[in-house]
Design a protein around this motif. Sequence first.
Motif, mmCIF file in Angstrom:
data_model
loop_
_atom_site.group_PDB
_atom_site.id
_atom_site.type_symbol
_atom_site.label_atom_id
_atom_site.label_comp_id
_atom_site.label_asym_id
_atom_site.label_seq_id
_atom_site.Cartn_x
_atom_site.Cartn_y
_atom_site.Cartn_z
ATOM 1 N N CYS A 1 0.677 -1.269 0.137
ATOM 2 C CA CYS A 1 0.132 0.053 -0.118
ATOM 3 C C CYS A 1 0.857 1.270 0.022
ATOM 4 N N ASP A 2 0.199 2.405 -0.360
ATOM 5 C CA ASP A 2 0.902 3.546 -0.392
ATOM 6 C C ASP A 2 1.804 3.834 0.796
ATOM 7 N N ASP A 3 1.307 3.915 1.923
ATOM 8 C CA ASP A 3 2.095 4.225 3.097
ATOM 9 C C ASP A 3 3.131 3.080 3.851
ATOM 10 N N PHE A 4 2.986 2.029 2.994
ATOM 11 C CA PHE A 4 4.228 1.151 3.492
ATOM 12 C C PHE A 4 4.922 0.416 2.297
ATOM 13 N N PHE A 5 5.558 1.439 1.747
ATOM 14 C CA PHE A 5 6.106 1.081 0.257
ATOM 15 C C PHE A 5 7.488 1.701 0.392
ATOM 16 N N GLY A 6 8.583 1.076 0.118
ATOM 17 C CA GLY A 6 9.947 1.695 0.183
ATOM 18 C C GLY A 6 10.934 0.653 -0.183
ATOM 19 N N PRO A 7 12.254 1.211 -0.481
ATOM 20 C CA PRO A 7 13.085 0.066 -0.942
ATOM 21 C C PRO A 7 13.249 -0.973 0.111
ATOM 22 N N GLY A 8 13.395 -0.986 1.287
ATOM 23 C CA GLY A 8 13.352 -1.834 2.263
ATOM 24 C C GLY A 8 12.179 -3.090 2.365
ATOM 25 N N HIS A 9 11.184 -2.538 1.603
ATOM 26 C CA HIS A 9 10.052 -3.610 1.768
ATOM 27 C C HIS A 9 9.817 -3.870 0.307
ATOM 28 N N SER A 10 10.299 -3.604 -0.513
ATOM 29 C CA SER A 10 10.154 -3.861 -1.962
ATOM 30 C C SER A 10 10.680 -5.172 -2.499
ATOM 31 N N ILE A 11 9.933 -6.167 -3.077
ATOM 32 C CA ILE A 11 10.682 -7.277 -3.667
ATOM 33 C C ILE A 11 11.387 -6.945 -4.799
ATOM 34 N N VAL A 12 11.054 -5.743 -5.480
ATOM 35 C CA VAL A 12 11.551 -5.505 -6.592
ATOM 36 C C VAL A 12 13.225 -5.048 -6.370
ATOM 37 N N PHE A 13 13.380 -4.020 -5.318
ATOM 38 C CA PHE A 13 14.583 -3.769 -4.608
ATOM 39 C C PHE A 13 15.394 -4.959 -4.512
ATOM 40 N N ALA A 14 14.847 -6.072 -3.608
ATOM 41 C CA ALA A 14 15.613 -7.127 -3.137
ATOM 42 C C ALA A 14 16.075 -7.875 -4.276
ATOM 43 N N LEU A 15 15.202 -8.350 -5.319
ATOM 44 C CA LEU A 15 15.578 -8.867 -6.636
ATOM 45 C C LEU A 15 16.507 -8.411 -7.376
ATOM 46 N N SER A 16 16.424 -7.210 -7.597
ATOM 47 C CA SER A 16 17.506 -6.550 -8.359
ATOM 48 C C SER A 16 18.893 -6.217 -7.416
ATOM 49 N N LYS A 17 18.740 -6.212 -6.157
ATOM 50 C CA LYS A 17 20.085 -6.265 -5.526
ATOM 51 C C LYS A 17 20.632 -7.651 -5.606
ATOM 52 N N ALA A 18 19.904 -8.675 -5.346
ATOM 53 C CA ALA A 18 20.288 -9.956 -5.417
ATOM 54 C C ALA A 18 20.870 -10.265 -6.959
ATOM 55 N N ARG A 19 20.100 -9.962 -7.937
ATOM 56 C CA ARG A 19 20.762 -9.887 -9.363
ATOM 57 C C ARG A 19 21.816 -9.329 -9.317
ATOM 58 N N HIS A 20 22.328 -8.177 -9.154
ATOM 59 C CA HIS A 20 23.467 -7.470 -9.204
ATOM 60 C C HIS A 20 24.632 -8.378 -8.295
ATOM 61 N N LEU A 21 24.114 -8.639 -7.239
ATOM 62 C CA LEU A 21 25.176 -9.634 -6.341
ATOM 63 C C LEU A 21 25.673 -10.864 -7.050
ATOM 64 N N LEU A 22 24.605 -11.492 -7.605
ATOM 65 C CA LEU A 22 25.073 -12.689 -8.449
ATOM 66 C C LEU A 22 25.839 -12.487 -9.592
ATOM 67 N N THR A 23 25.257 -11.466 -10.226
ATOM 68 C CA THR A 23 26.031 -10.941 -11.531
ATOM 69 C C THR A 23 27.444 -10.744 -11.469
ATOM 70 N N ALA A 24 27.854 -10.191 -10.390
ATOM 71 C CA ALA A 24 28.978 -9.513 -10.259
ATOM 72 C C ALA A 24 29.930 -10.727 -9.663
ATOM 73 N N GLU A 25 29.466 -11.874 -8.674
ATOM 74 C CA GLU A 25 30.128 -13.116 -8.455
ATOM 75 C C GLU A 25 30.519 -13.828 -9.671
ATOM 76 N N MET A 26 29.223 -14.092 -10.410
ATOM 77 C CA MET A 26 29.511 -14.843 -11.721
ATOM 78 C C MET A 26 30.632 -14.310 -12.672
ATOM 79 N N ASP A 27 30.513 -12.883 -12.798
ATOM 80 C CA ASP A 27 31.443 -12.395 -13.882
ATOM 81 C C ASP A 27 33.158 -12.690 -13.064
ATOM 82 N N VAL A 28 33.080 -12.644 -11.795
ATOM 83 C CA VAL A 28 34.472 -12.827 -11.241
ATOM 84 C C VAL A 28 34.738 -14.538 -11.611
#
Length: 145
Positions: A5-32
Amino acid sequence: MSHYCDDFFGPGHSIVFALSKARHLLTAEMDVALSGTGVTSSQVGVLLLLSRDRAHTSVGLSRLLGIDSGFVTRMLDRLERQGLLRRARISADRRVVSLTLTEAGRDVATRIAEIAPAMLNRRLAGFTPLEFATLCRLLNKLLEG
């Protein structure tokens, strides 16, 4: 059921933020992990799909990978310049371009299949088998939705 809902939405609660962060982490590790192969994590899907005969055209790759055709074309251009794949027009329909891996491309795909699981297993070491199965099931459910 609404999960946000509008009053409880932010990066700390968004699955989009978490999935994006996880993707970047895995991508960086895979590139190494792939640094000695000459390919990047973004090229892994293309090489593995071609090596396993799951796709033979850029359209097929685009659909299976869920990425736009322009990005696939640029990736194929790079892989072709590296000598990892060949493009060939199909004589029955000259608009269709068939993709095949070269011997070097097949070798890199084999190396990826050895490297990627080890890297992913290190990242997933803290998951129980049930947690891993649940993660996979829930991600697939999200993708189907």
